[in-house]
Structure formats: structure tokens, C-alpha cells
Design a protein around this motif. Structure first.
Motif, PDB file in Angstrom:
ATOM      1  N   MET A   1       0.744  -1.053  -0.023  1.00 25.14           N
ATOM      2  CA  MET A   1       0.093  -0.143  -0.032  1.00 25.14           C
ATOM      3  C   MET A   1       0.962   1.065  -0.050  1.00 25.14           C
ATOM      4  O   MET A   1       1.981   1.082   0.470  1.00 25.14           O
ATOM      5  CB  MET A   1      -0.860  -0.113   1.106  1.00 25.14           C
ATOM      6  N   THR A   2       0.173   2.225  -0.677  1.00 25.66           N
ATOM      7  CA  THR A   2       1.055   3.686  -0.728  1.00 25.66           C
ATOM      8  C   THR A   2      -0.096   4.724  -0.704  1.00 25.66           C
ATOM      9  O   THR A   2      -1.198   4.450  -0.493  1.00 25.66           O
ATOM     10  CB  THR A   2       1.973   3.802  -1.956  1.00 25.66           C
ATOM     11  N   ARG A   3       0.388   5.679   0.067  1.00 28.05           N
ATOM     12  CA  ARG A   3      -0.570   6.955  -0.047  1.00 28.05           C
ATOM     13  C   ARG A   3      -0.456   7.665  -1.093  1.00 28.05           C
ATOM     14  O   ARG A   3       0.661   8.141  -1.501  1.00 28.05           O
ATOM     15  CB  ARG A   3       0.016   7.571   1.280  1.00 28.05           C
ATOM     16  N   VAL A   4      -1.497   8.154  -1.551  1.00 29.19           N
ATOM     17  CA  VAL A   4      -1.571   9.112  -2.726  1.00 29.19           C
ATOM     18  C   VAL A   4      -2.739  10.253  -2.292  1.00 29.19           C
ATOM     19  O   VAL A   4      -3.499  10.149  -1.596  1.00 29.19           O
ATOM     20  CB  VAL A   4      -2.183   8.543  -4.194  1.00 29.19           C
ATOM     21  N   VAL A   5      -2.553  11.450  -3.019  1.00 31.52           N
ATOM     22  CA  VAL A   5      -3.399  12.506  -2.617  1.00 31.52           C
ATOM     23  C   VAL A   5      -4.413  12.606  -4.010  1.00 31.52           C
ATOM     24  O   VAL A   5      -3.677  12.688  -5.293  1.00 31.52           O
ATOM     25  CB  VAL A   5      -2.593  13.950  -2.499  1.00 31.52           C
ATOM     26  N   ARG A   6      -5.580  12.292  -3.974  1.00 34.92           N
ATOM     27  CA  ARG A   6      -6.527  12.286  -5.079  1.00 34.92           C
ATOM     28  C   ARG A   6      -7.812  13.286  -4.715  1.00 34.92           C
ATOM     29  O   ARG A   6      -7.754  13.489  -3.533  1.00 34.92           O
ATOM     30  CB  ARG A   6      -6.958  10.983  -5.148  1.00 34.92           C
ATOM     31  N   PHE A   7      -8.523  13.312  -5.835  1.00 39.26           N
ATOM     32  CA  PHE A   7      -9.714  14.047  -5.543  1.00 39.26           C
ATOM     33  C   PHE A   7     -10.632  13.444  -6.395  1.00 39.26           C
ATOM     34  O   PHE A   7     -10.419  12.960  -7.645  1.00 39.26           O
ATOM     35  CB  PHE A   7      -9.592  15.611  -6.085  1.00 39.26           C
ATOM     36  N   HIS A   8     -12.026  13.388  -5.931  1.00 34.04           N
ATOM     37  CA  HIS A   8     -13.053  12.562  -6.594  1.00 34.04           C
ATOM     38  C   HIS A   8     -14.012  13.407  -7.294  1.00 34.04           C
ATOM     39  O   HIS A   8     -15.047  13.160  -7.907  1.00 34.04           O
ATOM     40  CB  HIS A   8     -13.888  11.440  -5.664  1.00 34.04           C
ATOM     41  N   GLN A   9     -14.036  14.661  -7.124  1.00 34.90           N
ATOM     42  CA  GLN A   9     -14.671  15.778  -7.713  1.00 34.90           C
ATOM     43  C   GLN A   9     -14.110  17.138  -7.869  1.00 34.90           C
ATOM     44  O   GLN A   9     -12.999  17.245  -7.087  1.00 34.90           O
ATOM     45  CB  GLN A   9     -16.003  16.134  -6.720  1.00 34.90           C
ATOM     46  N   HIS A  10     -14.533  17.865  -8.673  1.00 31.33           N
ATOM     47  CA  HIS A  10     -13.776  19.070  -8.820  1.00 31.33           C
ATOM     48  C   HIS A  10     -13.955  20.156  -7.694  1.00 31.33           C
ATOM     49  O   HIS A  10     -15.252  20.105  -7.107  1.00 31.33           O
ATOM     50  CB  HIS A  10     -14.155  19.947 -10.272  1.00 31.33           C
ATOM     51  N   GLY A  11     -13.007  20.978  -7.231  1.00 34.48           N
ATOM     52  CA  GLY A  11     -13.393  21.882  -6.301  1.00 34.48           C
ATOM     53  C   GLY A  11     -12.108  22.554  -5.817  1.00 34.48           C
ATOM     54  O   GLY A  11     -11.015  22.508  -6.399  1.00 34.48           O
ATOM     55  N   GLY A  12     -12.013  23.018  -4.594  1.00 33.75           N
ATOM     56  CA  GLY A  12     -11.117  23.793  -4.053  1.00 33.75           C
ATOM     57  C   GLY A  12     -10.037  22.755  -3.308  1.00 33.75           C
ATOM     58  O   GLY A  12     -10.338  21.665  -3.419  1.00 33.75           O
ATOM     59  N   PRO A  13      -9.228  23.116  -2.556  1.00 34.27           N
ATOM     60  CA  PRO A  13      -8.373  22.179  -1.889  1.00 34.27           C
ATOM     61  C   PRO A  13      -9.076  21.251  -0.978  1.00 34.27           C
ATOM     62  O   PRO A  13      -8.676  20.155  -0.503  1.00 34.27           O
ATOM     63  CB  PRO A  13      -7.520  23.298  -0.862  1.00 34.27           C
ATOM     64  N   GLU A  14     -10.168  21.599  -0.645  1.00 37.51           N
ATOM     65  CA  GLU A  14     -11.064  20.817   0.396  1.00 37.51           C
ATOM     66  C   GLU A  14     -11.381  19.292  -0.408  1.00 37.51           C
ATOM     67  O   GLU A  14     -11.917  18.591   0.589  1.00 37.51           O
ATOM     68  CB  GLU A  14     -12.277  21.499   0.836  1.00 37.51           C
ATOM     69  N   VAL A  15     -11.269  19.319  -1.554  1.00 30.66           N
ATOM     70  CA  VAL A  15     -11.715  18.013  -2.133  1.00 30.66           C
ATOM     71  C   VAL A  15     -10.580  17.232  -2.229  1.00 30.66           C
ATOM     72  O   VAL A  15     -10.909  15.680  -2.494  1.00 30.66           O
ATOM     73  CB  VAL A  15     -12.274  18.174  -3.868  1.00 30.66           C
ATOM     74  N   LEU A  16      -9.475  17.396  -1.718  1.00 30.35           N
ATOM     75  CA  LEU A  16      -8.252  16.650  -1.677  1.00 30.35           C
ATOM     76  C   LEU A  16      -8.510  15.664  -0.496  1.00 30.35           C
ATOM     77  O   LEU A  16      -8.844  15.761   0.464  1.00 30.35           O
ATOM     78  CB  LEU A  16      -7.046  17.420  -1.700  1.00 30.35           C
ATOM     79  N   ARG A  17      -8.050  14.290  -0.896  1.00 28.88           N
ATOM     80  CA  ARG A  17      -7.983  13.280   0.005  1.00 28.88           C
ATOM     81  C   ARG A  17      -6.829  12.449   0.235  1.00 28.88           C
ATOM     82  O   ARG A  17      -6.411  12.221  -1.061  1.00 28.88           O
ATOM     83  CB  ARG A  17      -9.231  12.460  -0.232  1.00 28.88           C
ATOM     84  N   ILE A  18      -6.176  12.041   1.402  1.00 34.65           N
ATOM     85  CA  ILE A  18      -5.083  11.235   1.386  1.00 34.65           C
ATOM     86  C   ILE A  18      -5.724   9.776   1.581  1.00 34.65           C
ATOM     87  O   ILE A  18      -6.533   9.471   2.506  1.00 34.65           O
ATOM     88  CB  ILE A  18      -4.224  11.597   2.513  1.00 34.65           C
ATOM     89  N   GLU A  19      -5.377   9.024   0.551  1.00 32.42           N
ATOM     90  CA  GLU A  19      -5.801   7.512   0.379  1.00 32.42           C
ATOM     91  C   GLU A  19      -4.620   6.533   0.300  1.00 32.42           C
ATOM     92  O   GLU A  19      -3.550   6.649  -0.268  1.00 32.42           O
ATOM     93  CB  GLU A  19      -6.897   7.401  -1.021  1.00 32.42           C
ATOM     94  N   ASP A  20      -5.078   5.445   0.617  1.00 28.25           N
ATOM     95  CA  ASP A  20      -4.189   4.345   0.709  1.00 28.25           C
ATOM     96  C   ASP A  20      -4.503   3.409  -0.670  1.00 28.25           C
ATOM     97  O   ASP A  20      -5.746   3.263  -0.487  1.00 28.25           O
ATOM     98  CB  ASP A  20      -4.049   3.249   1.782  1.00 28.25           C
ATOM     99  N   VAL A  21      -3.571   3.186  -1.458  1.00 30.99           N
ATOM    100  CA  VAL A  21      -3.909   2.398  -2.621  1.00 30.99           C
ATOM    101  C   VAL A  21      -3.048   1.294  -2.787  1.00 30.99           C
ATOM    102  O   VAL A  21      -1.718   1.349  -2.469  1.00 30.99           O
ATOM    103  CB  VAL A  21      -4.091   3.219  -4.036  1.00 30.99           C
ATOM    104  N   ALA A  22      -3.612   0.159  -3.397  1.00 33.41           N
ATOM    105  CA  ALA A  22      -2.372  -0.833  -3.822  1.00 33.41           C
ATOM    106  C   ALA A  22      -1.773  -0.569  -4.992  1.00 33.41           C
ATOM    107  O   ALA A  22      -2.135   0.159  -5.924  1.00 33.41           O
ATOM    108  CB  ALA A  22      -3.056  -2.116  -4.008  1.00 33.41           C
ATOM    109  N   LEU A  23      -0.377  -0.819  -4.892  1.00 34.02           N
ATOM    110  CA  LEU A  23       0.422  -0.116  -6.042  1.00 34.02           C
ATOM    111  C   LEU A  23       0.886  -1.468  -6.754  1.00 34.02           C
ATOM    112  O   LEU A  23       1.654  -2.642  -6.290  1.00 34.02           O
ATOM    113  CB  LEU A  23       1.924   0.395  -5.347  1.00 34.02           C
TER     114      LEU A  23
END
Length: 84
Positions: A1-23
Motif C-alpha cells: 500500500m502507498t499513500r496518494v493525494v486524489r480528488f473525486h470531484q472538482h473544487g478547492g483544496p477541500e476536495v483533496l483526500r489522502i488515500e491508501d492504494v495498492a501499487l
């Protein structure tokens, strides 16, 4: 697992999420790096906001400019090695 910064919708900085994903391991001719520094610029802020000339496929991430240390190499990679 690795941490990535993603967004699932458009918007300001508040749409950013730190997520764990399989690499997945690197493919042929690819390298995998552990990112130590990431550059964000105006184009990426516009991309996140949904007002850039390109529209990202969601979820999307930021940070097209990165520097780090090679963690793994794929088949056929000869010029780089883990630790570079």
C-alpha cells in the motif's frame, strides 16, 4: 500500500483526500520511485478546480513533477537501479 493525494470531484483544496492504494509492480521499461518531493503548479490547481484545458478522469491525482529514490525496476531497465 502507498499513500496518494486524489480528488473525486472538482473544487478547492477541500476536495483533496489522502488515500491508501495498492501499487502494482513496475512494468517493462518502468521504474517505481518513493517520492521525496512533489511540485504543484497553477495548471494542477486549475485541473483540480475543473477549469483547465484538459479534464481529468476521476478520481485523479496531483503532482506530475516529482523527485525521489528508485524502489523497484521493471524488466528491461538497465540504466537505473534501486537506490538511485
Amino acid at each position: 500500500m502507498t499513500r496518494v493525494v486524489r480528488f473525486h470531484q472538482h473544487g478547492g483544496p477541500e476536495v483533496l483526500r489522502i488515500e491508501d492504494v495498492a501499487l502494482s509492480p513496475p512494468g517493462s521499461g518502468e521504474v517505481q520511485i518513493r517520492v521525496k518531493a512533489l511540485g504543484l503548479n497553477r495548471a494542477e490547481a486549475l485541473l483540480r478546480a475543473g477549469s483547465y484545458i484538459e479534464t481529468p478522469t476521476l478520481p485523479s491525482g496531483l503532482g506530475l513533477e516529482a523527485a525521489g529514490v528508485i524502489e523497484a525496476i521493471g524488466d528491461g531497465v538497465r540504466a537505473f537501479a534501486p537506490g538511485d
